[in-house]
Design a protein around this motif. Structure first.
Motif, PDB file in Angstrom:
ATOM      1  N   ASN A  57      40.829  55.853  31.805  1.00  0.00           N
ATOM      2  CA  ASN A  57      41.638  55.722  30.585  1.00  0.00           C
ATOM      3  C   ASN A  57      41.850  54.269  30.170  1.00  0.00           C
ATOM      4  O   ASN A  57      42.135  53.994  29.008  1.00  0.00           O
ATOM      5  N   ASN A  58      41.713  53.334  31.128  1.00  0.00           N
ATOM      6  CA  ASN A  58      41.779  51.928  30.733  1.00  0.00           C
ATOM      7  C   ASN A  58      40.612  51.652  29.777  1.00  0.00           C
ATOM      8  O   ASN A  58      40.786  50.986  28.742  1.00  0.00           O
ATOM      9  N   ASP A  61      41.472  52.975  26.353  1.00  0.00           N
ATOM     10  CA  ASP A  61      42.236  52.010  25.538  1.00  0.00           C
ATOM     11  C   ASP A  61      41.268  51.030  24.869  1.00  0.00           C
ATOM     12  O   ASP A  61      41.437  50.650  23.715  1.00  0.00           O
ATOM     13  N   GLY A 131      42.507  49.758  35.170  1.00  0.00           N
ATOM     14  CA  GLY A 131      43.943  49.565  34.945  1.00  0.00           C
ATOM     15  C   GLY A 131      44.712  50.002  36.172  1.00  0.00           C
ATOM     16  O   GLY A 131      44.371  49.632  37.303  1.00  0.00           O
ATOM     17  N   THR A 132      45.709  50.848  35.944  1.00  0.00           N
ATOM     18  CA  THR A 132      46.558  51.276  37.063  1.00  0.00           C
ATOM     19  C   THR A 132      45.847  52.263  37.980  1.00  0.00           C
ATOM     20  O   THR A 132      46.386  52.629  39.018  1.00  0.00           O
ATOM     21  N   GLY A 133      44.657  52.712  37.602  1.00  0.00           N
ATOM     22  CA  GLY A 133      43.927  53.675  38.437  1.00  0.00           C
ATOM     23  C   GLY A 133      43.126  53.037  39.550  1.00  0.00           C
ATOM     24  O   GLY A 133      42.535  53.743  40.366  1.00  0.00           O
ATOM     25  N   ASN A 136      40.793  51.024  45.480  1.00  0.00           N
ATOM     26  CA  ASN A 136      40.196  50.276  46.597  1.00  0.00           C
ATOM     27  C   ASN A 136      39.551  49.012  46.053  1.00  0.00           C
ATOM     28  O   ASN A 136      39.549  48.798  44.849  1.00  0.00           O
ATOM     29  N   PRO A 137      38.978  48.184  46.920  1.00  0.00           N
ATOM     30  CA  PRO A 137      38.235  47.027  46.400  1.00  0.00           C
ATOM     31  C   PRO A 137      37.217  47.470  45.341  1.00  0.00           C
ATOM     32  O   PRO A 137      36.587  48.526  45.480  1.00  0.00           O
ATOM     33  N   SER A 139      34.146  48.301  42.995  1.00  0.00           N
ATOM     34  CA  SER A 139      32.768  48.651  43.344  1.00  0.00           C
ATOM     35  C   SER A 139      31.821  47.533  42.919  1.00  0.00           C
ATOM     36  O   SER A 139      32.183  46.654  42.126  1.00  0.00           O
ATOM     37  N   ASP A 160      46.268  46.231  29.973  1.00  0.00           N
ATOM     38  CA  ASP A 160      47.225  46.714  30.982  1.00  0.00           C
ATOM     39  C   ASP A 160      47.378  45.750  32.159  1.00  0.00           C
ATOM     40  O   ASP A 160      48.478  45.306  32.453  1.00  0.00           O
TER      41      ASP A 160
END
Ligand code: NAX
Ligand code: K
Length: 511
Positions: A57-58, A61, A131-133, A136-137, A139, A160
């Motif tokens: 979703n980032n 946006d 974004g907020t999702g 982990n490091p 990819s 974001d």
């Protein structure tokens, strides 16, 4: 200002969608619009934007931003770091509204390299990769994109949060975008204000995306203390006030070679507004402290003849704390067996609000369980990461990696207030409240700064501030006074006494 983790923010978004019936697509539109407006304000002449989007979703946006900039006359290319089939939901809806010719799909490692020139020709790059999702490091493909973006030398607007920064901790998860501006939604995230994340954000803009106030105010968050918040915490003085209204604090401090710590703690308590300050010191050092302090009254304590305290001082200390509104123990006391035992006896007996600092903390680290027998409901510990490491048995690296979590766990476990010092000092309360301080600068990395803070927090406790507020305000005003010194003299060579002497001006500017 309240700040939240990425998970809390996602929970808020879900509540808004589920309970208030505001569609996710509308929130995404509002988010994208907020960014597009910020971009057109920063770059008033329509120009060339490259949106680099991820598959979540980032990225969604980012598609909204691409459409709106295009509508206001910008030339826009959108590079999607995913295959078309990987995109779904609201992001897909917005992807489908873009002109297919403006889109480049680049899902594989190395795929972005041919488009380097497109980045080089951009006026601004929009970072809507992660974004907020982010979990982990990053990819390999995303890491490559982030490195290319950073290498372009173009101004970047992060959507974001700069991609690669963990929203909940500010950690860099491998590599992160260095933005000139970050536009975030609803509430700022912890990653925007703590190090290292805050250094990647550039200027931070928070846009309203239509989250109802009742939803954001009910969110579990952390206080970020800036001058606006601190000003709200400050208790204004009644015009007819007398010194009895501002408390009498007792500071137990000093040993041979460390009279300065005692003097700074006491003088800072005076500068933080205490009605009266008493400074209890080893008897052989009393003549020195009489000279080093003027407003504070000294109380000579029986010592070992060499300027170090032990249990023989306890009866005199018990007599001295009669009628005192707050007490501090530790600054410059030295770390030896007899002094450490005295500190632990004091912790077990005091009923007034108590601040334990420096060598007091070292004494405590030998027997942390002494806290289990404390009588005072308000005990404040002021460790730097090294002292916190000794108190908890964790390494400094472990503490620095999770400053909020470590401070909260210790505070809750032992029923004490913890001020974990360092860049973006954390305050934790036994009921789980957390706060991050927004003031201060690297000029404070010098001896004596902690003694000044101890004086301030002891003073505010004695003045009757609620303990968590006392800690928050003390930490803020300490850093803020240092920022004022930095403004006048610079950071290098700033001394703790400089900070102490700027406390009145710092308080005045909050008033
Ligand atoms: N309704 C909402 O929840 C709203 C969300 N908004 C936006 O949506 C964002 C959150 O969207 P998402 O939850 O889809 O998450 P993101 O778009 O931040 O990232 C998730 C995507 O990245 C991938 N990913 C996760 N970790 C990765 C890693 N280490 N390396 C590479 N890829 C990784 C995931 O597989 C997933 O496809 C917010 O930051 C905000 O920009 C806004 O549109 C406002 C409303
Ligand atoms: K981003």
């Amino acid at each position: 200002m309240k700040i939240v983790t990425g998970e809390t923010m996602q929970g808020l978004d879900r509540r808004v969608i589920d309970e208030f019936g505001i569609p996710g697509l509308q929130l995404m539109e509002n988010a994208g619009r907020g960014c597009a407006v910020a971009i057109t304000e920063a770059f008033p002449a329509a120009a060339r934007a490259v949106v680099v989007a991820g598959k979540g979703n980032n990225g969604g946006d980012g598609y909204v931003i691409a459409r709106l900039l295009r509508e206001s006359g910008w030339e826009v290319r959108t590079i999607v770091l995913a295959a078309r089939a990987e995109i779904g939901g609201d992001a897909l809806t917005n992807l489908q509204r873009l002109n297919p010719e403006s889109l480049i799909f680049s899902p594989a490692p190395g795929g972005l390299l041919p488009y380097r020139q497109i980045l080089d020709e951009a006026t601004v790059i929009v970072d809507s990769l992660l974004g907020t999702g982010l979990k982990n490091p990053v990819s390999a493909v995303y890491a490559e994109a982030i490195t290319l973006i950073n290498g372009s030398g173009k101004p970047v607007v992060a959507v974001d949060i700069p991609s690669g920064i963990a929203a909940g901790s500010g950690e860099v998860l491998g590599v992160a975008v260095r933005a000139a501006m970050t536009v975030t939604f609803g509430l700022a995230k912890i990653g925007h204000v703590v190090y290292p994340g805050c250094e990647y954000c550039g200027s931070l803009k928070i846009v309203d995306i239509g989250i109802p106030a009742e939803v954001s105010s009910s969110a579990e968050g952390v206080d970020f203390v800036d001058s606006v918040t601190a000003s709200r915490l400050l208790i204004r003085r009644e015009r007819r006030a007398h010194k009895g209204a501002f408390g009498h604090c007792l500071i137990i401090a000093g040993s041979t070679g460390k009279t300065g710590a005692a003097a700074m703690a006491a003088n800072s308590a005076v500068r933080a507004g205490s009605g009266l300050v008493s400074l209890a010191v080893p008897v052989v050092l009393n003549p020195i402290l009489e000279v080093k302090t003027t407003e504070a009254m000294t109380i000579p304590l029986p010592d070992d003849g060499q300027g170090f305290l032990g249990s023989t001082a306890l009866p005199a200390i018990v007599g001295a704390w009669e009628g005192k509104d707050s007490i501090a123990i530790g600054p410059g006391m030295s770390w030896n067996t007899a002094t450490a035992e005295l500190v632990r006896q004091v912790i077990r007996l005091v009923t007034a609000p108590l601040v334990v600092d420096a060598d007091g903390l070292n004494a405590l680290s030998e027997e942390v369980e002494a806290l289990a027998n404390k009588k005072s409901p308000t005990v404040v510990l002021t460790p730097h990461p090294g002292e916190m490491a000794r108190l908890t048995g964790a390494s400094i690296a472990e503490i620095e990696a999770d400053r909020l979590g470590v401070a909260r766990a210790f505070s809750v476990r032992y029923g004490v207030y913890v001020i974990l010092k360092g860049a973006r000092t954390v305050v934790a309360a036994p009921d789980g409240r957390l706060s991050i301080n927004g003031s201060g600068n690297p000029g404070m990395a010098s001896g004596g700064m902690g003694d000044v803070l101890t004086g301030i927090v002891t003073s505010l406790l004695g003045q009757g501030y609620e303990p968590f507020t006392a800690c928050q305000l003390a930490v803020f005003i300490h850093g803020y006074a240092a920022d004022l010194v930095a403004g006048e003299k610079g950071e290098i060579g700033m001394s703790a006494v400089d900070v102490q002497e700027h406390l009145p001006v710092a308080f005045r500017s909050l008033n």
